[in-house]
Motif scaffolding. Structure first.
Motif, PDB file in Angstrom:
ATOM      1  N   PRO A  60       0.789  -1.232   0.000  1.00  0.00           N
ATOM      2  CA  PRO A  60       0.000   0.000   0.000  1.00  0.00           C
ATOM      3  C   PRO A  60       0.825   1.288   0.000  1.00  0.00           C
ATOM      4  CG  PRO A  60      -0.889  -1.547   1.577  1.00  0.00           C
ATOM      5  CD  PRO A  60       0.407  -2.124   1.101  1.00  0.00           C
ATOM      6  N   LYS A  61       1.896   1.314   0.772  1.00  0.00           N
ATOM      7  CA  LYS A  61       2.740   2.513   0.837  1.00  0.00           C
ATOM      8  C   LYS A  61       3.343   2.811  -0.533  1.00  0.00           C
ATOM      9  CE  LYS A  61       6.804   4.357   3.238  1.00  0.00           C
ATOM     10  NZ  LYS A  61       7.592   4.685   2.069  1.00  0.00           N
ATOM     11  N   MET A  62       3.884   1.792  -1.170  1.00  0.00           N
ATOM     12  CA  MET A  62       4.507   1.985  -2.477  1.00  0.00           C
ATOM     13  C   MET A  62       3.457   2.310  -3.547  1.00  0.00           C
ATOM     14  SD  MET A  62       7.878   1.453  -2.193  1.00  0.00           S
ATOM     15  CE  MET A  62       7.731   2.453  -0.730  1.00  0.00           C
ATOM     16  N   ALA A  63       2.302   1.668  -3.468  1.00  0.00           N
ATOM     17  CA  ALA A  63       1.231   1.942  -4.427  1.00  0.00           C
ATOM     18  C   ALA A  63       0.772   3.399  -4.307  1.00  0.00           C
ATOM     19  CB  ALA A  63       0.058   0.991  -4.206  1.00  0.00           C
ATOM     20  N   TYR A  64       0.627   3.878  -3.079  1.00  0.00           N
ATOM     21  CA  TYR A  64       0.223   5.265  -2.859  1.00  0.00           C
ATOM     22  C   TYR A  64       1.245   6.229  -3.461  1.00  0.00           C
ATOM     23  CZ  TYR A  64      -0.907   9.629  -0.516  1.00  0.00           C
ATOM     24  OH  TYR A  64      -1.207  10.944  -0.255  1.00  0.00           O
ATOM     25  N   GLU A  65       2.521   5.977  -3.208  1.00  0.00           N
ATOM     26  CA  GLU A  65       3.570   6.831  -3.773  1.00  0.00           C
ATOM     27  C   GLU A  65       3.493   6.842  -5.294  1.00  0.00           C
ATOM     28  OE1 GLU A  65       7.600   6.415  -2.307  1.00  0.00           O
ATOM     29  OE2 GLU A  65       6.833   5.783  -0.349  1.00  0.00           O
ATOM     30  N   ALA A  66       3.322   5.670  -5.890  1.00  0.00           N
ATOM     31  CA  ALA A  66       3.247   5.582  -7.353  1.00  0.00           C
ATOM     32  C   ALA A  66       2.018   6.318  -7.887  1.00  0.00           C
ATOM     33  CB  ALA A  66       3.224   4.114  -7.782  1.00  0.00           C
ATOM     34  N   LEU A  67       0.886   6.160  -7.227  1.00  0.00           N
ATOM     35  CA  LEU A  67      -0.343   6.839  -7.669  1.00  0.00           C
ATOM     36  C   LEU A  67      -0.229   8.353  -7.548  1.00  0.00           C
ATOM     37  CD1 LEU A  67      -2.883   4.361  -6.111  1.00  0.00           C
ATOM     38  CD2 LEU A  67      -2.707   4.911  -8.556  1.00  0.00           C
ATOM     39  N   MET A  68       0.484   8.838  -6.556  1.00  0.00           N
ATOM     40  CA  MET A  68       0.679  10.277  -6.412  1.00  0.00           C
ATOM     41  C   MET A  68       1.577  10.830  -7.519  1.00  0.00           C
ATOM     42  SD  MET A  68      -1.311  11.001  -4.002  1.00  0.00           S
ATOM     43  CE  MET A  68      -0.925  12.723  -3.829  1.00  0.00           C
ATOM     44  N   LEU A  69       2.453   9.996  -8.053  1.00  0.00           N
ATOM     45  CA  LEU A  69       3.358  10.422  -9.120  1.00  0.00           C
ATOM     46  C   LEU A  69       2.756  10.261 -10.515  1.00  0.00           C
ATOM     47  CD1 LEU A  69       6.566   8.777  -7.668  1.00  0.00           C
ATOM     48  CD2 LEU A  69       6.216  11.243  -7.995  1.00  0.00           C
ATOM     49  N   GLU A  70       1.842   9.306 -10.634  1.00  0.00           N
ATOM     50  CA  GLU A  70       1.299   8.960 -11.960  1.00  0.00           C
ATOM     51  C   GLU A  70      -0.086   8.362 -11.750  1.00  0.00           C
ATOM     52  OE1 GLU A  70       1.715   9.069 -15.957  1.00  0.00           O
ATOM     53  OE2 GLU A  70       3.498   9.421 -14.749  1.00  0.00           O
ATOM     54  N   ASP A  71      -1.126   9.135 -11.995  1.00  0.00           N
ATOM     55  CA  ASP A  71      -2.472   8.684 -11.634  1.00  0.00           C
ATOM     56  C   ASP A  71      -2.997   7.514 -12.461  1.00  0.00           C
ATOM     57  OD1 ASP A  71      -3.011  10.124 -13.969  1.00  0.00           O
ATOM     58  OD2 ASP A  71      -4.703  11.219 -13.094  1.00  0.00           O
ATOM     59  N   ARG A  72      -2.407   7.231 -13.595  1.00  0.00           N
ATOM     60  CA  ARG A  72      -2.855   6.089 -14.408  1.00  0.00           C
ATOM     61  C   ARG A  72      -2.012   4.824 -14.176  1.00  0.00           C
ATOM     62  NH1 ARG A  72      -3.191  10.594 -17.547  1.00  0.00           N
ATOM     63  NH2 ARG A  72      -5.325  11.265 -17.965  1.00  0.00           N
ATOM     64  N   ILE A  73      -1.129   4.900 -13.194  1.00  0.00           N
ATOM     65  CA  ILE A  73      -0.256   3.752 -12.911  1.00  0.00           C
ATOM     66  C   ILE A  73      -1.057   2.545 -12.437  1.00  0.00           C
ATOM     67  CG2 ILE A  73       0.323   4.203 -10.488  1.00  0.00           C
ATOM     68  CD1 ILE A  73       2.682   3.117 -13.327  1.00  0.00           C
ATOM     69  N   GLY A  74      -2.292   2.784 -12.010  1.00  0.00           N
ATOM     70  CA  GLY A  74      -3.159   1.678 -11.613  1.00  0.00           C
ATOM     71  C   GLY A  74      -3.363   0.668 -12.730  1.00  0.00           C
ATOM     72  N   THR A  75      -3.123   1.066 -13.978  1.00  0.00           N
ATOM     73  CA  THR A  75      -3.215   0.111 -15.088  1.00  0.00           C
ATOM     74  C   THR A  75      -2.139  -0.959 -14.990  1.00  0.00           C
ATOM     75  OG1 THR A  75      -1.833   1.476 -16.551  1.00  0.00           O
ATOM     76  CG2 THR A  75      -4.232   1.798 -16.671  1.00  0.00           C
ATOM     77  N   MET A  76      -1.106  -0.696 -14.187  1.00  0.00           N
ATOM     78  CA  MET A  76       0.001  -1.643 -14.048  1.00  0.00           C
ATOM     79  C   MET A  76       0.069  -2.244 -12.649  1.00  0.00           C
ATOM     80  SD  MET A  76       2.828   0.459 -16.155  1.00  0.00           S
ATOM     81  CE  MET A  76       3.441  -0.507 -17.521  1.00  0.00           C
TER      82      MET A  76
END
Length: 129
Positions: A60-76
């Motif tokens: 969750p911590k890493m996912a949150y950081e990634a989502l804050m940097l790139e909102d479409r990263i959820g596709t990956m």
């Protein structure tokens, strides 16, 4: 560049799944999804396939950081980890290399997060067995 990290272990399939799940937990990941490929292929197309499980793992911590940097990263997301029977006495566990996955995205901050996740997933694979 390879797109995964793998390790073969001498464990029964179910024990390898349990060991993988526990190793993921120790490194801050939870399993969000679980896809039983053998069962799905049997039900959908009548194919006989070896035991093969896809675990959708998320830190969750890493996912949150990634989502804050790139909102479409959820596709990956989440990070896929597979457990598959190789022969009667061997099970292979593999995890996606998030750095390889993120190469298509021009975002240096995201690259840093992917490197951190890569380190954690390598530790997960090393801990199994």
């Amino acid at each position: 560049m390879t797109y995964h990290f793998s390790k073969t272990v001498n464990l029964p399939f179910d024990s390898a799944v349990a060991a993988t799940t526990e190793a993921l937990k120790r490194h801050g990941f939870g399993v969000l999804t679980q896809i039983d490929v053998k069962d799905t292929l049997q039900k959908k197309i009548g194919a006989d396939f070896r035991p093969y499980l896809i675990l959708g793992a998320c830190n969750p911590k890493m996912a949150y950081e990634a989502l804050m940097l790139e909102d479409r990263i959820g596709t990956m997301l989440p990070c896929n980890v597979i457990v598959q029977q190789r022969d009667a006495n061997k099970v292979e566990v593999s995890a996606v290399d998030p750095v390889a996955s993120m190469n298509a995205i021009d975002n240096p901050g995201l690259g840093k997060v992917a490197s951190q996740v890569r380190t954690l997933l390598k530790q997960v694979i090393a801990d199994i067995g």
